[in-house]
Design a protein around this motif. Structure first.
Motif, short mmCIF file in Angstrom:
data_model
loop_
_atom_site.label_atom_id
_atom_site.label_comp_id
_atom_site.label_asym_id
_atom_site.label_seq_id
_atom_site.Cartn_x
_atom_site.Cartn_y
_atom_site.Cartn_z
N LEU A 40 34.92 -7.19 -60.68
CA LEU A 40 33.96 -6.36 -59.95
C LEU A 40 34.38 -6.22 -58.49
O LEU A 40 34.29 -5.13 -57.91
CB LEU A 40 32.56 -7.00 -60.05
N GLU A 41 34.86 -7.33 -57.92
CA GLU A 41 35.32 -7.25 -56.53
C GLU A 41 36.50 -6.28 -56.40
O GLU A 41 36.56 -5.48 -55.45
CB GLU A 41 35.73 -8.65 -56.05
N ARG A 42 37.43 -6.36 -57.37
CA ARG A 42 38.57 -5.43 -57.32
C ARG A 42 38.10 -4.00 -57.46
O ARG A 42 38.61 -3.09 -56.79
CB ARG A 42 39.57 -5.76 -58.43
N GLN A 43 37.13 -3.79 -58.36
CA GLN A 43 36.62 -2.44 -58.54
C GLN A 43 35.97 -1.91 -57.27
O GLN A 43 36.18 -0.76 -56.88
CB GLN A 43 35.63 -2.42 -59.71
N LEU A 44 35.20 -2.80 -56.63
CA LEU A 44 34.56 -2.38 -55.38
C LEU A 44 35.59 -2.07 -54.31
O LEU A 44 35.47 -1.09 -53.56
CB LEU A 44 33.58 -3.47 -54.90
N ARG A 45 36.61 -2.95 -54.24
CA ARG A 45 37.67 -2.68 -53.26
C ARG A 45 38.40 -1.38 -53.58
O ARG A 45 38.73 -0.61 -52.66
CB ARG A 45 38.66 -3.85 -53.24
N LYS A 48 39.55 4.13 -52.47
CA LYS A 48 39.61 5.52 -52.90
C LYS A 48 38.78 6.41 -51.97
O LYS A 48 39.20 7.53 -51.63
CB LYS A 48 39.12 5.66 -54.34
N LEU A 49 37.60 5.90 -51.59
CA LEU A 49 36.76 6.67 -50.69
C LEU A 49 37.47 6.86 -49.35
O LEU A 49 37.48 7.97 -48.79
CB LEU A 49 35.41 5.96 -50.49
N GLN A 50 38.06 5.77 -48.84
CA GLN A 50 38.79 5.88 -47.58
C GLN A 50 39.98 6.81 -47.70
O GLN A 50 40.25 7.62 -46.82
CB GLN A 50 39.23 4.49 -47.12
N ASP A 51 40.69 6.71 -48.85
CA ASP A 51 41.85 7.59 -49.05
C ASP A 51 41.41 9.03 -49.14
O ASP A 51 42.06 9.93 -48.59
CB ASP A 51 42.60 7.19 -50.32
N ALA A 52 40.29 9.25 -49.86
CA ALA A 52 39.80 10.62 -49.99
C ALA A 52 39.39 11.18 -48.63
O ALA A 52 39.68 12.34 -48.31
CB ALA A 52 38.62 10.66 -50.96
N GLN A 53 38.73 10.36 -47.82
CA GLN A 53 38.36 10.82 -46.49
C GLN A 53 39.61 11.09 -45.63
O GLN A 53 39.65 12.08 -44.89
CB GLN A 53 37.48 9.77 -45.80
#
Length: 936
Positions: free
Chosen positions: A249-254, A259-264
């Motif tokens: 779960l931690e890896r998924q959250l990271r 991904k969000l940061q990369d997308a931004q």
């Protein structure tokens, strides 16, 4: 095996120590109790009588040599002594011996009374509590363990046993088995963890994360040591928690956050939040990067407006009012001046929300659209340029709708088709396509946008009815309003098509006569032999008799004129269904598609022979010619076109041997012979590639018997036919165009072997190579010889190149220059078989050769034939007068040797001295020294 023997078969080291130092151990004091004295590795070296009695043994000696871990085991929270009458509950107490710290004293306290005192109800309650504890561990995915350093024993809870994939009933193990259950890559950390736990201060909890052996599960391991009153580690307790799901779960959250940061970052999009009460705007890291603000401290709305471009500031302030005053969503795009002075274009979205406390908060995004705006500007400019380009390009361009009707066109297309634009508009693709063209439509308009198609050729029709050959390139696209259309480029290829047809004609026709060439013949035969009635095909191979005499006497122009005249006679005189072709030189081929329709093979051959037996005026002279003709027809063995040509060629040679103007039909025997020759050619080619040939050497000696040179003679050790002489395979090499490759092999091999010949009296033996395919004037002659000499390392002046007399007559200047270049380096040229060619003795002075070899036919009769003697003497006298070196070939008798020696011959070659020898035997011949010569 008894229990005692089983106990005592531990380590030989422990028993040896016990036996060697039994007297010393007997002097060490032990408590008057069930006590054991053990070494550092846990081997019992002494026991008290009370310990032996508790274990059910008659004497303490029965316990010596046993391992303490084998005697005292653990079952849950109870330690058990393995006694002869069964397991006995004990509590082991251990400490170092006061007189020898390498030994430990272990006292076994009998606790059987404590183990038996519990009531069944208490035991049941304890069992229930244990089950609840195990279930709680299972729910929490936590197992527990206890390690006893004294005995090396590890207690594992059932849940931990499940983690390790072992039976729940197996509650005890050793520390190494716990470590071995770890992933190989984590083993160093596992070892370090247990070492740290044993050396850590009391009650200090240590943690480590380890993976299972398969690497699929992750466990959080804890451990804490408990010490006795002496400060020694009495036991270590710990837990093992399965945290695989947590870590996943931690890896998924990271990953999601990344991904969000990369997308931004990819979208150049940041977020902002504005608290109206504090007038503080908090920006995301990405937004700080976009506006070029080095730190991440909050800003105010006014400081944000201060960075807005001065020309945009007033209307941007007004654009924010609906959001600030009424909470209405806004969208604003404006210029922003970064701290570094660069200007970016930002697109902002904002809306009002309520936070967790119910307070109004303004949130939104800000995106850097500078590059997008630049792209839009470039696209607008590019669109205008495209419009301008279409209007001026010399290639026709048309715009068609879904119904394939022309909507628009440039000037070039109007000129190509001969219409005005107002006339072309509304015409369909079919209207501008030539009536003879079968395909009149464009690719289906239903194809997806962006699809490109190429039509190699389409015949269009001009307004005046003339055909126009075009290459079409079509592309499906969509207008801004969503309308589908086709953009079609019309490339006029009329001239290119004519040029291609001319090239195609040149590739399939003879330049001199205009007849089909070998390529066309192969194609025609392939089509004819592919029919069901292929047995009606016939091939006639025609070779003009004595054509070389015409070239030699009248010149090549006269020969060309003769060939053209014969080609015209064949074209005019052959019956329908017959095609005349020229393969090369004076070789013509007649292909008949239906021999039955022309009266049969004999009738056709007679007719062709008559056409080629004629008198032709050439350069003011009447030249009478005839032709030798070979005929081949399919024999039912699936012969291909190449086979038929080969059979007809072989039949033509058979006809030529019978005399001029003869005709020969390829018989089964002749075809079989031709096939054998083809097979032999393939084997010869393979032998050349794999060094499957051999060289023999015939010595050339001077008047004293000293070997001065040796002629390299090629032999073929055939795997089936034995050793073949050159006359058995040289014709095959000539017919298969292998003479050049064969000469290269002989030259390379001869020079390489000669470079290692022994040298006697300081006179190295030269090597002579007879050339037939690799001749002066040919391609790369000088380079081939020079490269071979350099590769083998032989001296230039040891190389002799032999050429037949006819190859050295009427040499062009280029050939003279090439030979002169090699002679300047030291190479010598020899005229082989001199006196048998067309040249006279008077032409001897023109031959660029240093060595003259008198042909064996004259040598054979010098002892009794006056004419042979006269010829031989004349050749020798001329050679000596011109400074040539003279060699007599075929010297077989002492008489011949003495006569030739008397007229001044320099060297001798023949069976009188030696025949051709294999390389090894020839080396031995050189090593023996001069050869005996006949005495007068």
């Amino acid at each position: 095996m008894t229990e005692r023997s089983e106990r005592t078969r531990t380590t030989s080291g422990g028993l040896g120590l016990a036996a060697a130092r039994s007297e010393e151990f007997a002097l060490l004091p032990l408590p008057a109790a069930p006590a054991l004295l053990s070494t550092a590795d846990g081997v019992v070296v002494r026991a008290t009588d009370q310990a032996a009695k508790l274990a059910g043994e008659s004497t303490p000696a029965a316990l010596i040599g046993c391992r303490l871990a084998d005697l005292v085991t653990r079952n849950g929270s109870v330690s058990l002594l393995r006694a002869r009458h069964g397991a006995h509950p004990v509590r082991p107490l251990s400490w170092p011996h006061a007189d020898d710290e390498r030994l430990r004293v272990t006292v076994l306290v009998d606790v059987s009374d404590l183990a038996d005192t519990g009531s069944s109800a208490a035991q049941a309650a304890e069992d229930d509590e244990r089950r609840w504890l195990i279930e709680a561990q299972r729910i929490a995915k936590v197992g527990s363990w206890v390690y006893y350093p004294e005995t090396g024993e590890v207690y594992r809870s059932p849940v931990l046993a499940e983690f390790l994939g072992e039976p729940e009933s197996q509650s005890t193990a050793d520390l190494q088995s716990m470590i071995d259950a770890t992933h190989p890559a984590d083993l160093p950390r596992a070892h370090q963890f247990y070492e740290d736990v044993l050396s850590a201060p009391e009650d200090e909890l240590l943690e480590v994360e380890l993976r299972d052996r398969a690497g699929k599960r992750v466990f959080l391991c804890t451990g804490r040591a408990e010490h006795d009153r002496a400060g020694r580690v009495e036991r270590v307790q710990g837990t093992v928690q399965d945290v695989t799901a947590h870590r996943a779960l931690e890896r998924q959250l990271r990953d999601e956050q990344r991904k969000l940061q990369d997308a931004q970052r990819i979208a150049r999009l940041g977020t902002w939040e504005w608290d109206l009460r504090s007038n503080v705007m908090r920006l995301s890291n990405m937004l700080h990067e976009i506006i070029g603000k080095p730190d991440t401290t909050p800003i105010t709305f006014d400081s944000y407006l201060d960075r807005v471009h001065p020309d945009d500031r007033s209307w941007v302030r007004r654009a924010w009012r609906p959001l600030i005053e009424d909470g209405d969503p806004i969208e604003v795009e404006h210029r922003y001046v970064r701290v570094d002075g660069t200007t970016r274009i930002l697109r902002l979205h904002g809306t009002a929300i309520k936070d967790a406390d119910g307070r109004d908060v303004l949130v939104g995004t800000a995106q850097d659209v500078t590059e997008q705006r630049a792209v839009v500007t470039r696209m607008e400019r590019s669109s205008q340029r495209f419009t301008d380009l279409v209007s001026i390009t010399p290639v026709g361009i048309g715009l068609f709708d879904r119904a394939e009707r022309l909507v628009d066109a440039n000037d070039a297309l109007c000129d190509l088709l001969g219409y005005r634009l107002d006339q072309l508009r509304g015409m369909s693709a079919k209207d501008i396509t030539h009536p003879d063209e079968q395909n009149t439509s464009l690719p289906s308009p239903a194809e997806s946008s962006g699809l490109r198609r190429r039509v190699p050729q389409r015949v269009l029709v001009r307004s005046d009815g003339e055909p126009v050959y075009c290459e079409l390139r079509t592309s499906a696209s969509v207008q801004d309003d969503g309308t589908h259309f086709w953009l079609v480029v019309f490339q006029d290829i009329t001239e290119r098509r004519r040029a291609a047809e001319a090239l195609r004609y040149q590739a399939t026709h003879d330049d001199l006569t205009g007849l089909p060439n070998r390529t066309a013949v192969k194609d025609l035969l392939s089509r004819l032999l592919g029919r069901a009635d292929s047995n009606r095909t016939a091939v006639l191979f025609c070779d003009i008799d004595n054509f070389k005499r015409v070239n030699d006497s009248l010149g090549h122009d006269a020969g060309d004129e003769l060939l053209v005249a014969l080609a015209r006679r064949l074209e005019a005189g052959l019956p329908d269904g017959c095609t005349a072709a020229r393969l090369s030189g004076d070789e013509f081929v007649i292909i008949c598609s239906d021999v039955d329709s022309v009266g049969g093979v004999d009738s056709l051959a007679t007719r062709v022979s008559g056409l080629l037996r004629t008198a032709v005026p050439v350069h003011g002279q009447l030249i009478r010619v005839s032709a030798s003709i070979g005929v081949a027809v399919p024999d039912g063995n699936s012969a291909g076109g190449e086979d038929l040509l080969r059979f007809a060629d072989a039949a033509m040679f058979e006809a030529k041997q019978r005399g001029a103007g003869k005709v020969s039909l390829a018989s089964p025997a002749l075809m079989a012979s031709a096939n054998r020759q083809l097979q032999l050619e393939g084997q010869l080619r393979e032998a050349l590639h794999n060094d499957g040939l051999a060289l023999h050497y015939q010595p050339v000696v001077d008047a004293d018997g000293v070997v001065v040179t040796a002629e390299a003679l090629v032999r073929w050790p055939h795997p089936d036919r034995g050793m073949l002489a050159p006359d058995a395979f040289l014709p095959v090499a000539e017919q298969g165009d292998l003479l050049r490759e064969l000469d290269r092999w002989v030259l390379r091999t001869a020079l390489r072997e000669a470079a290692s010949w022994p040298v006697r009296v300081g006179r190295p033996v030269g090597v002579a190579v007879n050339l037939a395919g690799l001749v002066p004037g040919g391609p790369e002659f000088v380079d081939a010889v020079a490269d071979t000499v350099a590769e083998t390392g032989i001296a230039w002046d040891r190389v002799v190149l032999e050429l037949v007399e006819t190859a050295l007559v009427d040499l062009p200047s280029r050939t003279h220059d090439e030979m002169g270049e090699l002679v300047a380096r030291g190479v010598r040229f020899a005229v082989d078989d001199f006196g048998t060619g067309y040249s006279s003795l008077a032409r001897l002075k023109d031959l660029p050769a240093q060595i003259i070899k008198v042909d064996r036919r004259f040598v054979a009769g010098v002892g009794g034939d006056a004419s042979d003697f006269a010829v031989a003497r004349a050749v020798v006298d001329m050679a000596r007068a011109m400074g040539r070196y003279c060699v007599a070939e075929g010297v077989e008798t002492a008489t011949q040797f003495h006569v030739l020696s008397g007229v001044g011959v320099d060297a001798y070659q023949g069976f009188l001295f030696s025949g051709a020898l294999p390389a090894r035997e020839f080396r031995e011949l050189i090593a023996r020294g001069p050869m005996p010569v006949p005495r007068a």
